[in-house]
Design an enzyme around this catalytic site. Structure first.
Site, short mmCIF file in Angstrom:
data_model
loop_
_atom_site.label_atom_id
_atom_site.label_comp_id
_atom_site.label_asym_id
_atom_site.label_seq_id
_atom_site.Cartn_x
_atom_site.Cartn_y
_atom_site.Cartn_z
N CYS A 89 0.86 -1.18 0.00
CA CYS A 89 0.00 0.00 0.00
C CYS A 89 0.90 1.23 0.00
CB CYS A 89 -0.93 0.00 1.20
SG CYS A 89 -2.10 1.36 1.09
N CYS A 240 -3.41 6.87 -5.03
CA CYS A 240 -3.11 5.44 -4.88
C CYS A 240 -1.66 5.12 -5.31
CB CYS A 240 -4.10 4.59 -5.69
SG CYS A 240 -3.96 2.82 -5.28
O1 PYC Z 1 -1.90 3.75 -2.02
O2 PYC Z 1 -1.36 1.76 -2.78
C1 PYC Z 1 -2.14 2.55 -2.27
C2 PYC Z 1 -3.47 2.04 -1.88
C3 PYC Z 1 -3.98 0.80 -2.12
C4 PYC Z 1 -5.28 0.79 -1.58
C5 PYC Z 1 -5.50 2.02 -1.02
N1 PYC Z 1 -4.39 2.77 -1.22
#
Ligand code: PYC
Length: 314
Positions: A89, A240
């Site tokens: 993550c 993300c």
């Molecule tokens: O930032 O990799 C990320 C992530 C995955 C799910 C929520 N955030």
């Protein structure tokens, strides 16, 4: 007797993380993937109690620290969400760096973390900012068609960025803004279901559990914008980290971004991760930079008589 679990909360570009710093289960010995399986199989109630209601919400990502298996790592870490355990993550790793600094555990500089999908290196820059050198990422398949009932054929790429992603253009009739999150969620959810039904997977039959809708940046200083639908039905408030890594892998495979060039990725709130990559064996090494803020220090209390001590599972 009340069980006590100490946590630190933070958010990275709007996406929250809750790190367990004391009071978690002993996950025993073995590699981080062995400990991930043990955590998933034997401590699911603990996972749910940390991130789900009434203490958390569907959006919250949890992290639990362990002794590292790899000797050169500062700590081992498992990330989890409202339904299960994640591979890596990115936003939470940036949150961890700022949390570690808040606790006085690290100073500006680099340290490594042991995760179930490999070692990541974190450069803490001081203040709110950190860069994650993520696990090797790659595009697995290009232009995959999936028939989505009620929508039609949707074409996208399958890529690994520490989690599996299906990346496809955002629909032209739904703006990539948070005001349209409900419609974007419903659109992405239908794609996710269709991928499952058609048994379209990542390598070795691994489930594609994230859908990334991509579109042009709103701010001319940035290169792209996304909406990332997460495995438990929530959407990522940040751009993300693993999703930006998957995007970089696709850009690299298409020859659209040179190694070392910067890709500023907006998320659905307009917050930005700065991405770049280097070419390595098996794909690319993404570098993801972002800012996190500590939002709370707390002790969670678990009463054995509380019917919802293990959270409300959906
Ligand atoms: O930032 O990799 C990320 C992530 C995955 C799910 C929520 N955030």
């Amino acid at each position: 007797m009340l069980q006590r679990v100490q946590v630190i909360d933070s958010h990275t570009a709007g996406e929250p993380t809750r790190v367990v710093i004391a009071g978690g289960p002993d996950l025993g010995a073995g590699s981080m993937s062995v400990r991930r399986d043990r955590f998933r199989d034997e401590f699911d109630g603990f996972r749910s109690g940390i991130v789900n209601e009434p203490r958390g919400s569907d959006v919250l990502v949890g992290a639990i620290l362990t002794e590292p298996h790899e000797a050169d790592c500062r700590a081992g870490v498992l990330f989890f969400n409202n339904v299960s355990v994640l591979g890596m993550c990115g936003h939470a790793t940036i949150g961890l760096a700022v949390t570690f600094a808040h606790l006085g555990w690290v100073k500006p500089g680099t340290f490594k973390l042991d995760t179930p999908v490999g070692t990541v290196e974190v450069q803490y820059h001081g203040g709110q900012s950190a860069t994650v050198a993520n696990v090797v990422s790659h595009r697995f398949r290009k232009c995959v068609n999936v028939a989505v009932p009620g929508i039609g054929t949707v074409t996208g790429d399958i890529a690994w960025g520490g989690n599996w992603f299906f990346l496809t253009d955002a629909p032209s009739d739904i703006p990539l803004t948070v005001g349209h999150a409900e419609r974007l969620t419903s659109y992405a959810k239908q794609i996710r279901r269709a991928l499952d039904d058609a048994r379209i997977t990542g390598a070795d039959g691994q489930e594609i559990d994230h859908v990334e809708l991509v579109g042009p940046a709103h701010d001319p200083n940035n290169q792209g914008r996304n909406f990332v639908f997460c495995p438990g039905g929530a959407y990522d408030r940040s751009p993300c980290g693993t999703g930006t890594s998957a995007k970089l892998a696709c850009l690299a495979a298409d020859g659209k971004l040179a190694p070392g060039s910067v890709w500023r990725q907006e998320g659905i709130l307009g917050t930005v991760f700065e991405g770049r990559y280097e070419v390595v064996d098996g794909g690319i090494r993404p570098f993801i930079t972002g800012d996190a803020y500590v939002t709370a220090e707390g002790t969670l209390l678990y009463d054995p008589a509380d019917p919802f001590r293990q959270g409300i599972r959906s």
